[in-house]
Design a protein around this motif. Structure first.
Motif, short mmCIF file in Angstrom:
data_model
loop_
_atom_site.label_atom_id
_atom_site.label_comp_id
_atom_site.label_asym_id
_atom_site.label_seq_id
_atom_site.Cartn_x
_atom_site.Cartn_y
_atom_site.Cartn_z
N VAL A 78 58.15 -0.73 -2.07
CA VAL A 78 58.76 -2.05 -2.02
C VAL A 78 58.20 -2.87 -0.87
O VAL A 78 57.95 -4.06 -1.00
CB VAL A 78 60.29 -1.92 -1.90
N TYR B 47 64.53 -15.88 -3.82
CA TYR B 47 65.19 -15.10 -4.88
C TYR B 47 66.22 -15.94 -5.63
O TYR B 47 66.36 -15.80 -6.85
CB TYR B 47 65.91 -13.89 -4.27
N SER C 299 61.54 -5.10 -6.20
CA SER C 299 62.22 -6.18 -5.48
C SER C 299 63.49 -5.75 -4.76
O SER C 299 64.06 -6.55 -4.02
CB SER C 299 62.58 -7.29 -6.47
N LYS D 105 57.73 -9.61 -6.41
CA LYS D 105 59.18 -9.43 -6.28
C LYS D 105 59.94 -10.47 -7.09
O LYS D 105 60.95 -10.17 -7.73
CB LYS D 105 59.58 -9.52 -4.80
N GLN E 108 54.99 -4.76 -1.73
CA GLN E 108 54.95 -5.71 -2.83
C GLN E 108 54.82 -7.14 -2.30
O GLN E 108 55.57 -7.55 -1.41
CB GLN E 108 56.22 -5.62 -3.69
#
Length: 253
Positions: A13, A103, A77, A21, A16
């Motif tokens: 993670v 997000y 993510s 994500k 990334q």
């Protein structure tokens, strides 16, 4: 297939890029909304006139499906699919604030896309604005409770070194909360917006959505305080392992 160790998942993670994500958060949010709304439509059609059975079917499908999609997108993510989770994670130092703000719109658009997809899969109009009114005191209180519980489940596991159990625990909690809250536990501003776009069993009228979103934010804030009180003295790197483990030192790409 054996699961990855927390250390290897952290590394995956952490490496990334933000774009990847965001794709994971979009797809996960889309599948979450399609899962909730689609199973609600199926339940309504397969069990007409029996609301209790419809809710059982909707809750069971949501619990199992949520467990699966968290496993699917978690290593990319963190599998938030929920602005409240993202912003609490950022407050604990687990997610850069820039990522949390990125997000949010992706999660909302993903949930709206999932509602459209669910409608189309059942040969309904792509968009149908819900007429189900839910804005009562009991519903608002239920959303505070549902959101507090969800955030406590995630971060208590993360802070006690049990983050690998979060996918199953989150699915189980949401499945149970369908029944012990009168609101059927939305606990997520993004899914609340998405569910406005389907006039079906799982929908919510636009006039009711602001109450749900406001109480979800309140629930997230209360949960943040409770986690700090129950699990004090935890370093940000430990607090960061949310839903699936990921590192506070995540690159802000």
């Amino acid at each position: 297939m054996t699961p990855e160790s927390p250390e290897s998942t952290k590394d995956v993670v952490m490496d990334q890029p933000l774009g990847r994500k965001l794709v994971a958060e979009y797809l996960g949010s889309l599948l979450l909304a399609a899962l909730v709304i689609g199973s609600g439509i199926a339940a309504q059609r397969l069990s007409p006139g029996d609301t209790g059975l419809q809710l059982t079917e909707n809750a069971a499908a949501t619990a199992a499906g949520l467990f699966t999609i968290i496993l699917m997108f978690g290593p990319v993510s963190g599998a938030h699919f929920n602005p409240v989770v993202s912003f609490v994670d950022a407050a604990f130092g687990g997610l850069p604030w820039r990522h949390a703000f990125a997000y949010l719109p992706v999660q909302v658009v993903g949930c709206v896309s999932g509602a459209v997809l669910a409608n189309l899969m059942f040969s309904a109009s792509a968009v149908s604005i819900s007429t189900t009114h839910r804005a009562t005191f009991a519903h608002g209180l239920s959303e505070v409770v549902a959101t507090v519980g969800l955030v406590l489940v995630i971060f208590s596991l993360a802070r006690s070194g049990r983050a690998d159990r979060a996918p199953a625990a989150v699915g189980a909690y949401i499945g149970a909360a369908y029944w012990f809250t009168s609101s059927t536990s939305f606990a997520n501003p993004a899914i609340t917006v998405g569910r406005m776009f389907s006039d079906t069993f799982a929908g919510i009228a636009p006039s009711s959505a602001p109450v749900f979103i406001a109480t979800q934010v309140v629930g997230g804030g209360l949960a943040l305080l409770l986690v700090r009180a129950l699990y004090p003295g935890i370093k940000p790197a430990q607090a960061a392992e949310v839903v699936v483990p990921h590192a506070a030192a995540s690159s802000a790409r």
